[in-house]
Design an enzyme around this catalytic site. Structure first.
Site, PDB file in Angstrom:
ATOM      1  N   ASP A   8       0.860  -1.180   0.000  1.00 16.78           N
ATOM      2  CA  ASP A   8       0.000   0.000   0.000  1.00 16.78           C
ATOM      3  C   ASP A   8       0.897   1.231   0.000  1.00 16.78           C
ATOM      4  O   ASP A   8       1.622   1.475   0.970  1.00 16.78           O
ATOM      5  CB  ASP A   8      -0.888  -0.041   1.258  1.00 16.78           C
ATOM      6  CG  ASP A   8      -1.975   1.004   1.222  1.00 16.78           C
ATOM      7  OD1 ASP A   8      -2.091   1.707   0.197  1.00 16.78           O
ATOM      8  OD2 ASP A   8      -2.696   1.125   2.226  1.00 16.78           O
ATOM      9  N   ASP A 103      -2.844   2.354  -6.079  1.00 15.03           N
ATOM     10  CA  ASP A 103      -1.718   2.358  -5.147  1.00 15.03           C
ATOM     11  C   ASP A 103      -1.730   1.158  -4.207  1.00 15.03           C
ATOM     12  O   ASP A 103      -1.076   1.188  -3.171  1.00 15.03           O
ATOM     13  CB  ASP A 103      -1.755   3.648  -4.325  1.00 15.03           C
ATOM     14  CG  ASP A 103      -3.054   3.810  -3.559  1.00 15.03           C
ATOM     15  OD1 ASP A 103      -4.038   3.116  -3.887  1.00 15.03           O
ATOM     16  OD2 ASP A 103      -3.093   4.623  -2.621  1.00 15.03           O
ATOM     17  N   GLU A 104      -2.481   0.135  -4.513  1.00 12.78           N
ATOM     18  CA  GLU A 104      -2.689  -0.924  -3.535  1.00 12.78           C
ATOM     19  C   GLU A 104      -2.841  -2.263  -4.247  1.00 12.78           C
ATOM     20  O   GLU A 104      -3.549  -2.350  -5.254  1.00 12.78           O
ATOM     21  CB  GLU A 104      -3.986  -0.590  -2.789  1.00 12.78           C
ATOM     22  CG  GLU A 104      -4.128  -1.252  -1.445  1.00 12.78           C
ATOM     23  CD  GLU A 104      -5.494  -0.955  -0.831  1.00 12.78           C
ATOM     24  OE1 GLU A 104      -6.123   0.056  -1.197  1.00 12.78           O
ATOM     25  OE2 GLU A 104      -5.926  -1.767  -0.016  1.00 12.78           O
TER      26      GLU A 104
END
Lengths: 362, 369
Positions: A8, A103-104
Site C-alpha cells: 500500500d 496504489d494498492e
C-alpha cells in the site's frame, strides 16, 4: 501455507506531488478541489494528517483544521503512470498480483521469480525497488492470507513492514477491534457492539448462535476471520463488474437541460470505458442525490446489451423520469453500467427473455 | 379550525386520496392531505406533484382554518370510528388536531399549511363535456396495457385523442396495444392528443365509478383537469411523442376466427399453466375446424386443448404471450370474441363481437419461436 503480501503506497497522490514539486516537501499537502466548493480530500500528506486531515473529508473542513494546508489539484494521468511503474515491478516478481487500486495490491509470493523462500525478504526487496524506481515509499504487510496481510500493512505506516507469522496470528488478533474485520462496516460494527462483541476474541470465543443474532449470515465468515482464516485467493484478473462516474456539483443543478447534459456526458464516458474493454452493458444505473442529501438510484436493464454512446445516454436520460429532478435541486449525479458481457445478446437462461416481438411502430 | 363531518362522507372522500399520496415519497408533506374548513364545507387536497386531487364535502364549520394531516393515518382512524359524526379540531397554533368520534379521541401533529405545495388551478380554456360511462369503459379496457416502469416515458401513460365527434384512448407496452374509440356528442373541440399518466388514469377510473352524470374536461398548458362531480383531478401531461399507433393496427388480416369468450379464456388459462415461465408462450395451431391451444416448458412438460371453430382457410401456427391474451379476454364482456390473423409473424387483431357504443381494438405481436 501461502505467503501473501499487501502493498500500500504511503499517501500516494500527495507523495507524488511532493516528489515532483520540492516546494511542497515538508509541508501539509492535500490533493483535491476547491475548499470553497464541496470537494473532498483525495489524499493528505503525513504532515497534513498530523492536523487531523484525512481522505474523504470535505476540503473546507480540512482547511479549518490545518490553516497552512497547501491544496493541489489532482493529476490522475501522472498517478496512473507511477502506478504502472510500480505494478510492473510487482509483476516481475510475483506470478499473482491483484490490483485493488492505483496504489494498492495483493501479491501471492508463495512462488516468486527470485526463488526467495522468506516472504519478508521479498517484501523488503520490493520496498527498495519501489523507492529506487519512483522515490516513493510503500508499506507492506506479510501474512498467510489476504485479510491478515492487509491488517499488517496498515499496522505501521509510512514505510512500514509488518509480518504476521502463523504462530503470532492468535496473539495479533486477540485484542483487534471488530471493526477491523473485512466486511464489517459501521452498521455491522454497531450491531456487534450492542451485542457485546468488541474484539476478535469475543467473536472467536462466544457461542456461534449469539454471533448469528448479532451478525446474521456474516457470522460464520466473521468467526473464520477472527481465527485468522481467510482462503480467498489472489485474483490477478478480477473481471470488472461495473464502471461508473459521479460528480458532486459546486452549485445545485436545477434545470433539466443541465441535468440531461451531465447525465449524457457520464453515459458517454461509460461507453468509452466499455469500448476500451470490448464489453457490452445490459444495465444502466442513475444515481441522484438531492440537495437534502436523500440519495436514490434508478436502474434499467434491457437486451440487447449495448456500448453505443447514444443508446447508453438515451437509457440514462430516460431514467431521469423516474426521479424528482424536475422539482428538487440536485447535488450529485452518477451514471454507471452493470451486467457486462462480451456479446450484446446474453444466454436466455436467467436473463430477461424478450417475450413478444415488438409492434412495428417505426 | 373546528368542524364536524359525517363519518361516512369523510371516509368516502379520504379513500380517493389514498392512491394520490405516495408511500415512498421523500417529501414528508406530500404524504399529507390539506384540509380547509370554510363556509359549510371541508375541502380536501392532496398531490404527488404530478397528480392532484381536490374534493369537498359538507361539514358544520364552527371555526375556519386549514391544516395538513397524514392522509393514510387519518383514513385509518376515521374508517375505524363508529358511524355518526367526526370532529376535527385544531389547537390555536394549528399544530395539533384532535380527531374525535363516539367515545374515541386522538390527537395528531400537523405539518404547516404554508409548506403544502401550491397547485395549478384550472385555466380559462373551454370546458368540454365527456360521457362518464364511455370514458370509464375506455379506461378499463386500456389501462392494463400500459407498461410498468418503462424508460420510454411516453409509454407510461395512455394517449387521449379528443376529436369533435369521437374520443379515443390508446395504451401500449410495445408488444401489444389496446385502443378504444367512442362517439361523443356535445361541443366540438380542436383535435387534442395529450398523454395521461398511468396513475392519473387509474385515479380517474376510480372517480368515474362513483356517482353519475357527465364530467367536465379542460386542458391547460401542461396539465389536464377532470371535474368528476364534486371532485377535481388534475394531472401533469406526459411530455413526449406517443408512437404512431395507427400504423400497427393491421388492416388486411383475412383469416377470421370466432370463439366463445368463456370457452377460450378457460382453455388459455389451463394450457398456460404449463407454458414457459419466462416467456409465457402459447401456441395457436389453426386448422380447418379447430384451433388447438398448446404450451410446453422444459421444467413442467406440455399441454394442449382443442377448440372447435368455424374455419376452412389454410393451416397456420402462431404464438402469443398467454398473459396478453388473458388481459384482453378479461377486459371485454361480450359472449363472442374474434381473432383475425394474416400470417404467423404479423400482428394479430382481437375484438369483442356484437358490442354497442364503443369500438375496441386489441393488437398483439406474435412471438417468434
Amino acid at each position: 501455507m501461502r505467503k501473501i503480501l499487501h502493498l500500500d503506497m504511503d499517501a500516494f497522490y500527495a507523495s507524488v506531488e511532493q516528489r515532483d514539486n520540492p516546494a511542497l516537501r515538508g509541508h501539509p499537502v492535500a490533493v483535491g478541489g476547491d475548499p470553497s466548493g464541496r470537494s473532498v480530500v483525495a489524499a493528505a500528506s503525513y504532515e497534513a494528517r498530523r492536523f487531523g486531515v484525512r481522505s474523504a473529508m470535505p476540503m473546507a473542513r480540512a482547511v479549518r483544521m490545518c490553516p497552512g494546508l497547501i491544496i493541489v489539484r489532482p493529476d490522475f494521468s501522472r498517478y496512473r503512470a507511477v502506478s504502472q511503474q510500480i505494478f510492473s515491478l510487482y509483476r516481475a516478481v510475483a506470478p499473482l498480483v491483484e490490483p485493488l487500486a492505483l496504489d494498492e495490491a495483493y501479491l501471492d509470493v508463495t512462488h516468486n521469480a527470485w526463488e526467495e523462500s522468506l516472504a519478508v525478504t521479498v517484501a523488503r526487496r520490493l520496498k527498495t525497488e519501489v523507492r529506487q524506481a519512483t522515490g516513493l515509499t510503500v508499506s507492506a504487510g506479510v501474512a498467510p492470507n489476504k485479510f491478515l496481510a492487509k491488517l499488517a500493512s496498515g499496522w505501521r505506516k509510512p514505510d512500514g513492514l509488518t509480518v504476521i507469522a502463523p504462530e503470532r496470528v492468535a496473539a495479533f488478533l486477540e485484542r483487534l477491534p471488530v471493526e477491523h474485520l473485512w466486511g464489517v462496516g459501521p452498521r455491522t460494527a454497531e450491531r456487534l457492539h450492542t451485542h457485546g462483541f468488541l474484539t476478535c476474541a469475543d467473536i472467536r470465543d462466544r457461542p456461534l448462535d449469539a454471533l448469528q443474532q448479532a451478525a446474521g449470515h456474516q457470522a460464520s465468515w466473521l468467526r473464520a476471520l477472527a481465527h485468522g482464516h481467510d482462503d480467498r485467493s489472489v485474483q490477478p484478473h478480477r473481471p470488472a463488474k461495473s464502471s461508473g462516474a459521479e460528480c458532486t456539483y459546486p452549485a445545485d443543478l436545477t434545470t433539466l437541460p443541465d441535468i440531461c447534459r451531465e447525465v449524457t456526458t457520464m453515459a458517454e464516458e461509460a461507453a468509452v470505458w466499455l469500448a476500451a474493454r470490448t464489453l457490452y452493458a445490459r444495465t444502466v444505473t442513475l444515481k441522484v442525490r438531492y440537495n437534502d442529501f436523500t440519495t436514490i438510484t434508478r436502474s434499467h436493464s434491457a437486451t440487447p446489451a449495448t456500448r453505443e454512446p447514444r443508446e447508453l445516454a438515451h437509457r440514462a436520460v430516460q431514467l431521469l423520469d423516474r426521479t424528482e429532478v424536475r422539482h428538487r435541486p440536485v447535488r450529485l449525479l452518477g451514471v454507471s453500467v452493470q451486467n457486462l458481457s462480451d456479446t450484446p445478446f446474453v444466454a436466455p437462461r436467467g436473463a430477461d427473455v424478450d417475450t413478444g416481438d415488438r409492434l412495428p411502430f417505426e | 379550525m373546528d368542524l364536524v363531518v359525517r363519518k361516512a362522507d369523510l371516509v368516502r372522500e379520504l379513500q380517493f386520496f389514498q392512491q394520490i399520496v405516495e408511500r415512498k415519497n421523500t417529501i414528508p408533506i406530500l404524504a399529507n392531505v390539506l384540509i380547509e374548513a370554510t363556509g359549510d364545507e371541508m375541502v380536501l387536497l392532496a398531490t404527488d406533484l404530478e397528480v392532484t386531487l381536490r374534493s369537498q364535502t359538507q361539514a358544520a364549520v364552527t371555526r375556519h382554518g386549514a391544516v395538513t394531516l397524514p392522509a393514510k393515518k387519518l383514513y385509518e382512524i376515521v374508517r375505524a370510528l363508529p358511524d355518526g359524526d367526526v370532529r376535527l379540531e385544531a389547537d390555536r397554533n394549528q399544530q395539533n388536531v384532535k380527531v374525535t368520534g363516539g367515545q374515541f379521541s386522538s390527537k395528531m401533529p400537523t405539518l404547516p399549511r404554508e409548506d403544502f405545495p401550491t397547485v395549478t388551478e384550472p385555466p380559462d380554456t373551454p370546458v368540454v363535456t365527456l360521457n362518464r360511462s364511455a370514458l370509464a369503459q375506455m379506461i378499463q379496457k386500456t389501462q392494463f396495457a400500459i407498461t410498468g416502469e418503462d424508460t420510454r416515458y411516453y409509454l407510461n401513460g395512455a394517449l387521449f385523442v379528443l376529436k369533435p365527434t369521437q374520443m379515443t384512448l390508446v395504451a401500449t407496452d410495445g408488444h401489444r396495444l389496446a385502443l378504444v374509440t367512442a362517439t361523443r356528442e356535445g361541443q366540438p373541440t380542436d383535435d387534442e392528443k395529450p398523454i395521461l399518466p398511468r396513475k392519473a388514469l387509474a385515479e380517474l377510473g376510480r372517480l368515474l365509478a362513483d356517482g353519475e352524470g357527465d364530467i367536465a374536461f379542460q386542458r391547460g398548458e401542461n396539465h389536464l383537469f377532470f371535474q368528476v362531480g364534486n371532485r377535481l383531478l388534475m394531472s401533469r401531461m406526459i411530455d413526449g411523442q406517443f408512437p404512431a399507433y395507427e400504423k400497427v393496427v393491421p388492416k388486411g388480416n383475412d383469416k377470421h376466427l370466432e370463439f366463445e369468450r368463456d370457452r377460450l379464456i378457460s382453455a388459455v388459462r389451463r394450457v398456460s399453466l404449463l407454458s414457459n415461465e419466462r416467456s409465457r408462450a402459447l401456441k395457436f395451431v389453426v386448422q380447418a375446424g379447430t384451433v388447438e391451444v398448446t404450451s410446453s416448458s422444459p421444467e413442467f412438460g406440455e399441454a394442449h386443448e382443442p377448440l372447435a371453430v368455424d374455419y376452412s382457410g389454410p393451416a397456420l401456427t402462431t404464438c402469443f404471450n398467454a398473459q396478453y391474451v388473458i388481459d384482453f379476454l378479461t377486459a371485454v364482456e361480450s359472449d363472442v370474441v374474434s381473432l383475425d390473423l394474416k400470417d404467423e409473424v404479423s400482428q394479430a387483431l382481437l375484438k369483442p363481437v356484437g358490442v354497442d357504443g364503443y369500438d375496441y381494438t386489441y393488437v398483439i405481436m406474435p412471438m417468434r419461436v
